[in-house]
Design an enzyme around this catalytic site. Structure first.
Site, PDB file in Angstrom:
ATOM      1  N   SER A 276      36.017  36.529  50.643  1.00  0.00           N
ATOM      2  CA  SER A 276      35.402  37.582  50.143  1.00  0.00           C
ATOM      3  C   SER A 276      34.684  38.071  51.652  1.00  0.00           C
ATOM      4  CB  SER A 276      34.287  37.442  49.223  1.00  0.00           C
ATOM      5  OG  SER A 276      33.212  38.174  49.276  1.00  0.00           O
ATOM      6  N   GLU A 289      46.040  35.531  41.208  1.00  0.00           N
ATOM      7  CA  GLU A 289      45.878  36.913  40.614  1.00  0.00           C
ATOM      8  C   GLU A 289      47.077  38.022  40.835  1.00  0.00           C
ATOM      9  OE1 GLU A 289      41.702  38.054  41.566  1.00  0.00           O
ATOM     10  OE2 GLU A 289      41.502  36.034  42.311  1.00  0.00           O
TER      11      GLU A 289
END
Ligand code: ARG
Length: 466
Positions: A276, A289
């Site tokens: 992140s 994902e």
């Protein structure tokens, strides 16, 4: 030279002209277009429409175009309407007037139908190879996991323990079915539209069987109206891919779920994760994902294909040009998805201790406990009730069934004996699911060796098409 300007008095509106071109995407089909053109040229020569000398300049011309097409620059062409026009233009530029003879007795309607079948066939062969790698990775992981156990879930609530190999075998089954669907689609699509002409069949005496054989098709298509407007093979292919995408999406979802701290069954491989930009501690399952996200695109491609064809009168309509991009998008997306999926499966780590601890608690032996009573003559419905009460007692006392003293248990289930506890160990619970397709270690070992054989057969099949 335009392909059809003769009867027109006015030029096309420039915006419309650009907009209706398919070359920006159908240039992918250049190899297929050249192969089909070679087959057609040979057939024209056999029919006496091309002289031997003309054939001798057309075939090397087509080869020359193929070599030049290896350079992407060559495929920049603002004028070519589509890949068929592009080849015709280039051929005429290379060999002169004889290049324009190649279009005798054929139509772009049969050409695109042929090229697209060849593209789908090639994509199926590539995807079978990718699926082979994914299956290899899953089978290898399952073999390595030995008798390690994990929980299985229904309603996402802990249900019964299973072998890790059994869990992976569930996906192995799905991917074998996907491979079977592709093989099935390949069989049905392997017919050659060449010779169908624009709609009613060519007027030249072309040897359709020879053209079909030339391109590796099993036989010529049977009806020219159908052949030039049929996109079943594309719909079928992309629908098969959408099912495959759904399977990969479910696998991805489980990998994400099981990598969450609360489960902790799998550790994400760094090579397939990202961080992140804001939270320094994060390691996110981006590969999974995206695989889950790509499934939506492929499902959309399948829907778009069926919707394009559903209202078309026979035979060719330009709407059919819109069937190309969903095929390319789904095929290219799934080749990447399966290949990334295989890499991920090989790299992901399993935390067998966490899995074992989870499988060994949470009353996942309650059904085995009820069946222990059934073996002692208790009707299942009663046994269910008795063990349910015992579980309730344990929940209050914060212990597991196997920790419950026999006197207490007998208050609910008088038929229980000391050997009750032997039937409740993780090993005993696993071993008693000894049925074909069940999770008992002998069954899982058997299923894995069968999966190995099926993979070998798949590879042999792939070899035959290589
Ligand atoms: N680019 C066209 C397609 O993809 C080729 C066929 C064009 N045929 C025609 N009659 N305009 O469908």
């Amino acid at each position: 030279m335009k392909m059809w300007a003769g009867r027109f008095r006015q030029p096309l509106d420039p915006e419309f002209e650009r907009w209706q071109r398919s070359f920006p995407f159908d240039r992918r089909l250049i190899d297929e277009e050249l192969a089909a053109s070679r087959a057609h040229a040979r057939s024209l020569a056999s029919a006496g429409v091309l002289s031997p000398a003309e054939l001798d300049s057309i075939l090397p011309g087509l080869d020359e175009i193929r070599q030049q097409a290896a350079n992407p620059e060559f495929l920049q062409d603002e004028e070519a309407e589509d890949v068929h026009h592009f080849v015709e233009k280039r051929l005429a530029a290379l060999i002169g007037e004889a290049g324009y003879k190649l279009h005798s007795g054929r139509s772009r309607n049969e050409q695109i139908a042929t090229d697209l079948r060849l593209y789908v066939r090639r994509s199926i062969d590539n995807l079978q190879r990718c699926l082979g790698e994914l299956l290899e990775a899953l089978i290898a992981r399952a073999e390595k996991s030995g008798v390690a156990a994990m929980p299985s879930y229904t309603h996402l609530q802990p249900a019964e323990p299973v072998l890790v190999g059994h869990w992976l075998l569930a996906y192995i089954e799905m991917f074998f079915r996907d491979s079977g669907r592709l093989a099935d689609c390949r069989k049905r699509l392997n017919q050659c539209p060449l010779g169908s002409g624009a709609v009613a069949g060519t007027t030249l005496p072309l040897d359709r069987a020879a053209m079909a054989a030339d391109l590796g098709f099993d036989q010529p298509t049977a009806n020219s109206l159908d052949a030039t407007s049929d996109r079943d093979f594309a719909i079928e292919f992309v629908q098969a891919l959408s099912i495959m995408a759904v399977h990969l999406s479910r696998l991805a979802e489980e990998m994400m779920l099981f990598s969450a701290r609360e489960f902790g069954f799998v550790r994400l491989p760094e090579a397939y994760s990202t961080g992140s930009s804001a939270m320094p501690q994060k390691q996110n399952a981006d590969a999974m994902e995206l695989i889950r996200g790509k499934a939506a695109r492929v499902i959309g491609d399948a829907t778009s294909l069926a919707a394009t064809v559903k209202g078309l009168p026979l035979a060719y309509n330009k709407d059919l040009q819109e069937t190309q991009e969903p095929v390319f998008s789904a095929a290219e997306t799934m080749q990447a998805v399966v290949s990334i999926g295989a890499g991920f499966v090989s790299a992901v780590e399993f935390d067998y201790d966490r899995m074992h601890a989870a499988a060994n608690s949470g009353f996942m032996n309650a059904m085995a406990a009820a069946h222990y009573l059934v073996a002692r003559g208790v009707p299942f419905r009663r046994a269910h009730e008795q063990i349910g009460k015992a579980v309730q007692w344990c929940l209050e006392k914060r212990c597991e069934l196997e920790e419950m003293p026999l006197e207490e248990l007998r208050r609910f289930a008088p038929e229980a004996d000391q050997d009750f506890y032997l039937h409740l160990t993780l090993d005993a619970v696993l071993a008693c699911h000894n049925v074909e397709g069940g999770t008992a270690p002998v069954r899982v070992r058997q299923a894995l060796s069968e999966a190995r054989e099926r993979l070998a057969a798949l590879r042999e099949e792939m070899h035959a098409h290589a």
